[in-house]
Design a protein around this motif. Structure first.
Motif, short mmCIF file in Angstrom:
data_model
loop_
_atom_site.label_atom_id
_atom_site.label_comp_id
_atom_site.label_asym_id
_atom_site.label_seq_id
_atom_site.Cartn_x
_atom_site.Cartn_y
_atom_site.Cartn_z
N ARG A 1 -5.75 2.71 -7.46
CA ARG A 1 -6.65 2.86 -6.20
C ARG A 1 -7.31 1.59 -6.13
O ARG A 1 -7.61 1.17 -4.90
N MET B 1 -5.10 -1.02 -4.49
CA MET B 1 -4.97 -0.50 -2.88
C MET B 1 -6.31 -1.05 -2.21
O MET B 1 -5.92 -1.49 -1.14
N LEU C 1 1.05 -1.27 -0.12
CA LEU C 1 -0.08 -0.05 0.17
C LEU C 1 0.72 1.20 0.01
O LEU C 1 0.42 2.39 -0.52
N ARG C 2 1.91 1.23 0.62
CA ARG C 2 2.63 2.24 0.73
C ARG C 2 3.54 2.57 -0.60
O ARG C 2 3.56 3.74 -0.95
N ALA D 1 0.70 3.88 -2.89
CA ALA D 1 0.56 5.44 -2.52
C ALA D 1 1.65 6.48 -3.10
O ALA D 1 1.16 7.36 -3.72
N VAL E 1 -5.92 -4.76 -1.97
CA VAL E 1 -4.79 -5.17 -0.88
C VAL E 1 -5.46 -5.03 0.71
O VAL E 1 -5.07 -5.95 1.42
N SER E 2 -5.93 -3.93 0.61
CA SER E 2 -6.44 -3.45 2.08
C SER E 2 -7.45 -4.46 2.34
O SER E 2 -7.66 -4.75 3.67
#
Length: 227
Positions: free
Chosen positions: A41, A44, A22-23, A26, A47-48
């Motif tokens: 997006r 992300m 995620l980092r 971003a 993954v989250s």
């Protein structure tokens, strides 16, 4: 005590991995055009959601002894359909394919729907890492003696003998690092075995020359036997 500490380290490492992804994603937003930004997006979010699911599963393990998860007749095909739907994006994003085959006559099994979803989900998640554009992972449901077997086949490196023996025994004591399969989730296998044992289901693994099949054998519902 040592195995417990190692298990905690494995869990911490696996939960740290999606945070690192995620980092990285971003940071890449600053250099992406509009189309790439939309794709990033979406990734992300994906993954989250997978990370949150693992955390939720670990929380459920802590409450298994409380008897909060009721057993009931469950449509095993419907659960597999839901897993496939949730993981479709991940397979497509990684240019992977999943072949599905349902041949079971007994449609209902005795299980907890949420726990069963997690078992199948974690097995399929492993398969994402161990298929290529030339090889296709397979999810199969079939009748197996007096039970229903859900089997997920991948084409990765051979499963280490110690992990295979633990799977053959029916459970993994703690989250285990699988050196020969670095993309494989030892935490996911641990979760799957804990949930399966709670549901009186049997888990196992079949070693192939070109991969591994993970399976769970589920008791057939008496309601299904009537039909």
């Amino acid at each position: 005590m040592e195995s417990e500490v190692n298990g905690i380290l494995v869990a911490a490492h696996e939960l740290k991995a999606p945070l690192s992804i995620l980092r990285q994603l971003a940071f890449s937003l600053d250099f992406a055009d509009q189309k790439e930004t939309s794709n990033i997006r979406t990734e992300m979010i994906s993954v989250s959601e997978r990370a949150i699911r693992q955390v939720n599963d670990l929380t459920k393990i802590a409450h298994l002894e409380d008897g909060l998860f009721e057993m009931e007749p469950v449509s095993v095909r419907a659960v597999c359909d839901d897993v496939i739907k949730e993981l479709t994006y991940l397979f497509r994003f990684n240019n992977r394919d999943l072949k599905v085959k349902y041949s079971n006559n007994s449609r209902l099994v005795v299980a907890n729907r949420n726990l069963l979803f997690s078992v199948i989900y974690n097995f399929c998640l492993n398969a994402v890492h161990y298929s290529t554009e030339e090889t296709m992972s397979r999810l199969e449901i079939s009748d197996h003696y007096d039970k229903v077997r859900v089997k997920i086949r991948d084409f990765g490196p051979a499963l280490p003998m110690d992990v295979w023996r633990e799977m053959k025994r029916g459970w993994i004591k703690c989250p285990t690092s699988i050196a020969m399969r670095p993309g494989s989730s030892g935490l996911g296998l641990y979760i799957a075995t804990k949930f399966s044992r709670y549901m009186n289901a049997e888990v196992g693994a079949i070693r192939h020359r070109d991969g591994t099949s993970f399976f769970v054998d589920l008791p057939i519902s008496n309601q299904a036997r009537l039909f």
